[in-house]
Design a protein around this motif. Sequence first.
Motif, PDB file in Angstrom:
ATOM      1  N   ILE A   1      32.957  45.054  29.157  1.00 42.97           N
ATOM      2  CA  ILE A   1      34.238  44.916  28.469  1.00 42.97           C
ATOM      3  C   ILE A   1      34.142  43.842  27.380  1.00 42.97           C
ATOM      4  O   ILE A   1      34.635  44.020  26.258  1.00 42.97           O
ATOM      5  CB  ILE A   1      35.347  44.575  29.483  1.00 42.97           C
ATOM      6  N   ALA A   2      33.500  42.726  27.706  1.00 48.37           N
ATOM      7  CA  ALA A   2      33.337  41.642  26.722  1.00 48.37           C
ATOM      8  C   ALA A   2      32.531  42.104  25.515  1.00 48.37           C
ATOM      9  O   ALA A   2      32.697  41.578  24.406  1.00 48.37           O
ATOM     10  CB  ALA A   2      32.672  40.439  27.372  1.00 48.37           C
TER      11      ALA A   2
ATOM     12  N   ASP B   1      41.020  41.602  38.004  1.00 42.38           N
ATOM     13  CA  ASP B   1      40.218  40.937  36.973  1.00 42.38           C
ATOM     14  C   ASP B   1      39.694  41.949  35.949  1.00 42.38           C
ATOM     15  O   ASP B   1      39.755  41.724  34.733  1.00 42.38           O
ATOM     16  CB  ASP B   1      39.028  40.206  37.603  1.00 42.38           C
ATOM     17  N   ILE B   2      39.172  43.060  36.451  1.00 44.25           N
ATOM     18  CA  ILE B   2      38.564  44.072  35.582  1.00 44.25           C
ATOM     19  C   ILE B   2      39.610  44.742  34.700  1.00 44.25           C
ATOM     20  O   ILE B   2      39.450  44.864  33.480  1.00 44.25           O
ATOM     21  CB  ILE B   2      37.816  45.124  36.425  1.00 44.25           C
ATOM     22  N   THR B   3      40.695  45.201  35.315  1.00 43.13           N
ATOM     23  CA  THR B   3      41.712  45.925  34.553  1.00 43.13           C
ATOM     24  C   THR B   3      42.403  45.019  33.538  1.00 43.13           C
ATOM     25  O   THR B   3      42.702  45.445  32.414  1.00 43.13           O
ATOM     26  CB  THR B   3      42.736  46.580  35.492  1.00 43.13           C
TER      27      THR B   3
ATOM     28  N   THR C   1      26.255  51.184  40.269  1.00 39.92           N
ATOM     29  CA  THR C   1      25.479  50.303  41.136  1.00 39.92           C
ATOM     30  C   THR C   1      26.216  50.125  42.466  1.00 39.92           C
ATOM     31  O   THR C   1      27.355  50.579  42.623  1.00 39.92           O
ATOM     32  CB  THR C   1      25.330  48.932  40.469  1.00 39.92           C
ATOM     33  N   PRO C   2      25.625  49.417  43.442  1.00 42.64           N
ATOM     34  CA  PRO C   2      26.383  49.064  44.653  1.00 42.64           C
ATOM     35  C   PRO C   2      27.659  48.296  44.305  1.00 42.64           C
ATOM     36  O   PRO C   2      27.724  47.573  43.303  1.00 42.64           O
ATOM     37  CB  PRO C   2      25.389  48.197  45.436  1.00 42.64           C
TER      38      PRO C   2
ATOM     39  N   ARG D   1      32.113  44.244  39.514  1.00 40.71           N
ATOM     40  CA  ARG D   1      32.974  43.341  38.752  1.00 40.71           C
ATOM     41  C   ARG D   1      32.217  42.677  37.610  1.00 40.71           C
ATOM     42  O   ARG D   1      32.660  42.713  36.450  1.00 40.71           O
ATOM     43  CB  ARG D   1      33.567  42.269  39.667  1.00 40.71           C
ATOM     44  N   ASP D   2      31.070  42.059  37.903  1.00 40.39           N
ATOM     45  CA  ASP D   2      30.359  41.310  36.869  1.00 40.39           C
ATOM     46  C   ASP D   2      29.850  42.224  35.762  1.00 40.39           C
ATOM     47  O   ASP D   2      29.932  41.880  34.574  1.00 40.39           O
ATOM     48  CB  ASP D   2      29.200  40.526  37.488  1.00 40.39           C
ATOM     49  N   LEU D   3      29.338  43.390  36.136  1.00 42.85           N
ATOM     50  CA  LEU D   3      28.853  44.323  35.121  1.00 42.85           C
ATOM     51  C   LEU D   3      30.004  44.849  34.265  1.00 42.85           C
ATOM     52  O   LEU D   3      29.882  44.983  33.039  1.00 42.85           O
ATOM     53  CB  LEU D   3      28.108  45.480  35.781  1.00 42.85           C
TER      54      LEU D   3
END
Length: 345
Positions: A100-101, A121-123, A87-88, A93-95
């Motif tokens: 991951i969750a 945050d992602i990693t 996505t753009p 981050r949110d996706l």
Amino acid sequence: MTPTLPPARYIDPASAPPFRWGVIGTGIAGRFVDSLHSHTTQRAVAVAARDLDRTEAFAREHSVERVFGTTTALIESSEIDVVYIATPHPQHRDLALEAIAAGKHVLIEKPIAMSAHEASDITAAGRAAGVLVMEAMWTRYLPQSDIVRQVVASGLLGDLRLVRADFGFVMPFLPDHRLWSAELGGGALLDAGIYPISFVSSVLGSPSMVIARGSTAPTGVDASADVMLASADGATGIASTSIITSMPVTAEILGSAGRLLVHGPFIGPSGLTLTTGSFFDESSTTWIEPSLAMYDGMSCQATALAKYVAEGRVESPVHPHAEIVSIMATIDEARHQIAALPVNG
């Protein structure tokens, strides 16, 4: 004496376990899915995106079996092993955190996020959850990149002095287009500049100093950037990018004993020329990618991801989390410096 280049060490696609991929987004994802299906044992089995009609058309065109009405439904499906996010940038981050969750491995289109903070945050979330998080910096997984790593590690180039790379093209100014829109994560650095900055980082590591000059568009995004990156051992990196200037899209590593040129476009499968010797007695050898066409190379990152998952990894050994965050920090700083300049100045 004519120098020699080491052979590329390929990951055999058949050696990696086949996974079921869920695709979010329908832009560059088309090229990725085609390469996935043509050159790996991996399969894109589902897709979800904002526009349902467009998503259904994408599924038909690229032989994807199932369309989900929402991204959450795809992410939560037990039929999906890996989520590919295309996505753009502002949505990454949110996706990624949602996937991951849900216990899914994730391949996230570059840039992984909008900032170093978001990348961290992602990693961190991926590591805590025990799932593999990779940025889709596909250049890192090309056969030529393995040869580059071997040449640099061998010391054949001597003491490294300069690493330079560029990626620029002319994009007509359309304020609502994602490349020109601040809200959609536009600008040269995030879209194209991450490639040369990542190349410099892959050779020199995190910079000790960042100096950026460039220009901005009326929408506020950076239209061009030249970024000087100083390394702790005295070598210099220069990364150039633009969406208002056509560039050769080449990369080069220069040392005290030789130089290595990555042919254009260096971001995809191309070739290498190694030159060694003195100014008056140089010798060169060239390697050309034997089989992969341009976007076929996107398949290499998918095979690598599957192999790394099988090995129990949560990050890529050739593009580790700390480096991903560092590259985003470099882009953050370059964007900050260029934004402080006058518009078009």
